[in-house]
Design an enzyme around this catalytic site. Structure first.
Site, PDB file in Angstrom:
ATOM      1  CG  HIS A  31      -0.221   0.316   2.494  1.00 43.57           C
ATOM      2  ND1 HIS A  31       0.482  -0.651   3.165  1.00 43.57           N
ATOM      3  CD2 HIS A  31      -0.063   1.454   3.202  1.00 43.57           C
ATOM      4  CE1 HIS A  31       1.035  -0.109   4.250  1.00 43.57           C
ATOM      5  NE2 HIS A  31       0.721   1.168   4.294  1.00 43.57           N
TER       6      HIS A  31
HETATM    7  C1  UD1 Z   1      -1.869   5.580   6.243  1.00 46.44           C
HETATM    8  C2  UD1 Z   1      -0.527   5.983   6.860  1.00 46.44           C
HETATM    9  C3  UD1 Z   1       0.499   4.883   6.629  1.00 46.44           C
HETATM   10  C4  UD1 Z   1      -0.017   3.535   7.110  1.00 46.44           C
HETATM   11  C5  UD1 Z   1      -1.350   3.262   6.427  1.00 46.44           C
HETATM   12  C6  UD1 Z   1      -1.952   1.952   6.832  1.00 46.44           C
HETATM   13  C7  UD1 Z   1       0.004   8.379   6.845  1.00 46.44           C
HETATM   14  C8  UD1 Z   1       0.861   9.395   6.230  1.00 46.44           C
HETATM   15  N1  UD1 Z   1       0.007   7.183   6.242  1.00 46.44           N
HETATM   16  O1  UD1 Z   1      -1.684   5.498   4.838  1.00 46.44           O
HETATM   17  O2  UD1 Z   1       1.668   5.196   7.357  1.00 46.44           O
HETATM   18  O3  UD1 Z   1       0.910   2.535   6.786  1.00 46.44           O
HETATM   19  O4  UD1 Z   1      -2.253   4.328   6.777  1.00 46.44           O
HETATM   20  O5  UD1 Z   1      -3.141   1.755   6.129  1.00 46.44           O
HETATM   21  O6  UD1 Z   1      -0.634   8.638   7.833  1.00 46.44           O
HETATM   22  N2  UD1 Z   1      -9.375   4.923   2.613  1.00 46.44           N
HETATM   23  C9  UD1 Z   1     -10.547   4.219   2.666  1.00 46.44           C
HETATM   24  N3  UD1 Z   1     -11.042   3.889   3.887  1.00 46.44           N
HETATM   25  C10 UD1 Z   1     -10.421   4.221   5.041  1.00 46.44           C
HETATM   26  C11 UD1 Z   1      -9.241   4.953   4.977  1.00 46.44           C
HETATM   27  C12 UD1 Z   1      -8.708   5.287   3.766  1.00 46.44           C
HETATM   28  O7  UD1 Z   1     -11.122   3.892   1.652  1.00 46.44           O
HETATM   29  O8  UD1 Z   1     -10.947   3.885   6.120  1.00 46.44           O
HETATM   30  C13 UD1 Z   1      -8.792   5.254   1.286  1.00 46.44           C
HETATM   31  C14 UD1 Z   1      -9.068   6.651   0.855  1.00 46.44           C
HETATM   32  O9  UD1 Z   1      -9.286   6.630  -0.493  1.00 46.44           O
HETATM   33  C15 UD1 Z   1      -7.768   7.389   1.139  1.00 46.44           C
HETATM   34  C16 UD1 Z   1      -6.744   6.286   0.936  1.00 46.44           C
HETATM   35  O10 UD1 Z   1      -7.394   5.095   1.365  1.00 46.44           O
HETATM   36  O11 UD1 Z   1      -7.616   8.465   0.305  1.00 46.44           O
HETATM   37  C17 UD1 Z   1      -5.491   6.471   1.706  1.00 46.44           C
HETATM   38  O12 UD1 Z   1      -5.765   6.706   3.084  1.00 46.44           O
HETATM   39  P1  UD1 Z   1      -4.783   7.648   3.947  1.00 46.44           P
HETATM   40  O13 UD1 Z   1      -5.224   7.690   5.363  1.00 46.44           O
HETATM   41  O14 UD1 Z   1      -4.592   8.940   3.238  1.00 46.44           O
HETATM   42  O15 UD1 Z   1      -3.388   6.929   3.872  1.00 46.44           O
HETATM   43  P2  UD1 Z   1      -2.930   5.398   3.842  1.00 46.44           P
HETATM   44  O16 UD1 Z   1      -2.395   5.106   2.500  1.00 46.44           O
HETATM   45  O17 UD1 Z   1      -3.984   4.485   4.390  1.00 46.44           O
END
Ligand code: UD1
Length: 367
Positions: A209
């Site tokens: 991811h």
């Molecule tokens: C975040 C953390 C990363 C961790 C990861 C675990 C930061 C900078 N990054 O990255 O260190 O390893 O979490 O997952 O804080 N989304 C959903 N549902 C959710 C949450 C997110 O669909 O409940 C989707 C959204 O489209 C979002 C994308 O996932 O834009 C990324 O989520 P985000 O919290 O921005 O970062 P992660 O890549 O999950």
């Protein structure tokens, strides 16, 4: 009787839940402490958040900020504003943050500006790669925290090299391993491998991811080729993070994966199911931080597709290996580790008792 000290434990994203869970439990049992749980809502889906509260037997958050997804700036800013209001209302004696996600940075920054002591759990880890958003989060959080709880010797060394005073630094072990030790029997009881039809088989478990691997089309294409190669040799289970799922659709790569018979592309798994699968996997391929540590504890070979790791003990003592995303080179290593490799050893203090050590230090500090 003296009043209990109020502590806010912060969670935001998936990898935070299994770290705060053990700490919150031990604090609840401590008669001098009154812990509150604040969830920023950085992760918010049933599969990225809610299921972890149930499976880790955590209480519902006392406060839910519901900040959701967004750019780093927007997400961090939303957490800061909302958390500031919580601090006004609750006026805690301490804020505890874990790991390296945006919520960790945002909440520590807000607390320290209000002169509320901050404890950072999993301090001192460094990948020395400032292109990783988590590295910035780690550096900033460590530099403003009052108590720094460290999981491995490299963390102690890094903080010392940065000039941090040794009396703030406590080498306590790894709280995520506390959760693993506590929940392993329940993880085994899920029977997840049988449900996925791979019980007793030499299967590979995969997660991916990181923006550096999945946000760019060339790397994601290499990843798909790698999966084709690996799946030709063993069944592959790949729970797909929402970020990765969106990119597979965006770059039109899902069809290629759908054609691989021995691959199961599934939704993100709960904590217990993932742990159950990881324990019996022949090989794990990942770019996660925490999984490098969990596989080391479990003695399962782990190929980490990254240029660097902030958790070097998993390579020095554990079962982890770093590789770049080159499908041919990874396949070679995959074949080698599948044949069996020298078992690693468990790093010092990864013994299931890190949360108790942390809570002892916290209650002394606040006494
Ligand atoms: C975040 C953390 C990363 C961790 C990861 C675990 C930061 C900078 N990054 O990255 O260190 O390893 O979490 O997952 O804080 N989304 C959903 N549902 C959710 C949450 C997110 O669909 O409940 C989707 C959204 O489209 C979002 C994308 O996932 O834009 C990324 O989520 P985000 O919290 O921005 O970062 P992660 O890549 O999950």
């Amino acid at each position: 009787m003296t009043q209990k000290k109020k502590i806010i434990n912060v969670v935001g994203a998936r990898p935070n839940f299994m770290k705060i869970g053990p700490i919150h439990r031990v604090m609840t049992e401590n008669e001098s402490l009154y812990p509150l749980l604040v969830h920023t809502g950085q992760h918010y889906d049933e599969k990225m958040s809610d299921i972890f509260f149930r499976q880790l037997e955590m209480p519902k958050p006392d406060v839910y900020l519901g900040v959701g997804s967004g750019s780093h700036a927007a997400q961090t800013a939303r957490v800061m504003e909302a958390f500031d209001e919580v601090l006004t209302r609750e006026n805690p004696d301490m804020v505890v943050v874990v790991g390296d996600v945006n919520s960790t940075l945002a909440c520590s920054l807000v607390a320290v500006k209000r002169h509320i002591p901050v404890a950072h759990v999993e301090a001192g880890l460094r990948s020395f790669d400032r292109r990783m958003p988590e590295e910035i989060n780690r550096i900033v959080t460590d530099s403003i925290s009052d108590l720094l709880f460290v999981t491995e010797q490299s963390g102690v060394d890094n903080l010392e090299a940065e000039g941090v005073s040794g009396d703030k630094v406590f080498f306590v072990g790894n709280v995520m391993i506390d959760a693993l030790v506590h929940f392993l029997p329940k993880a085994e009881a899920t029977g997840i491998a049988a449900k996925l039809g791979v019980a007793g088989m030499d299967y590979t478990l995969m997660t991916m991811h990181r923006p550096s691997n999945v946000d760019n089309e060339t790397s994601l294409r290499s990843l798909v080729t790698l999966i084709e190669n690996v799946a030709a040799l063993s069944p592959v289970i790949f729970p797909v993070h929402p970020r990765t799922g969106s990119r597979l659709d965006e770059f039109g790569l899902r069809e290629r994966l759908d054609r691989i018979d021995s691959l199961q592309l599934i939704d993100p798994l709960g904590y217990l199911q993932f742990l159950g699968l990881m324990k019996d996997a022949k090989v794990v391929i990942t770019d996660s931080g925490g999984i490098q540590e969990e596989t080391t504890y479990l003695g399962v070979p782990c190929l980490t597709l990254r240029e660097n790791t902030e958790r070097p003990v998993t390579i020095e003592l554990g079962t982890n290996e770093l590789l770049s995303l080159d499908p041919v080179a990874v396949l070679d290593r995959f074949k080698a580790v599948r044949k069996g490799r020298a078992a690693g050893s468990r790093p010092p203090l990864w013994d299931g008792r890190a949360a108790s050590r942390i809570v002892d230090v916290v209650s002394d500090y606040l006494a």
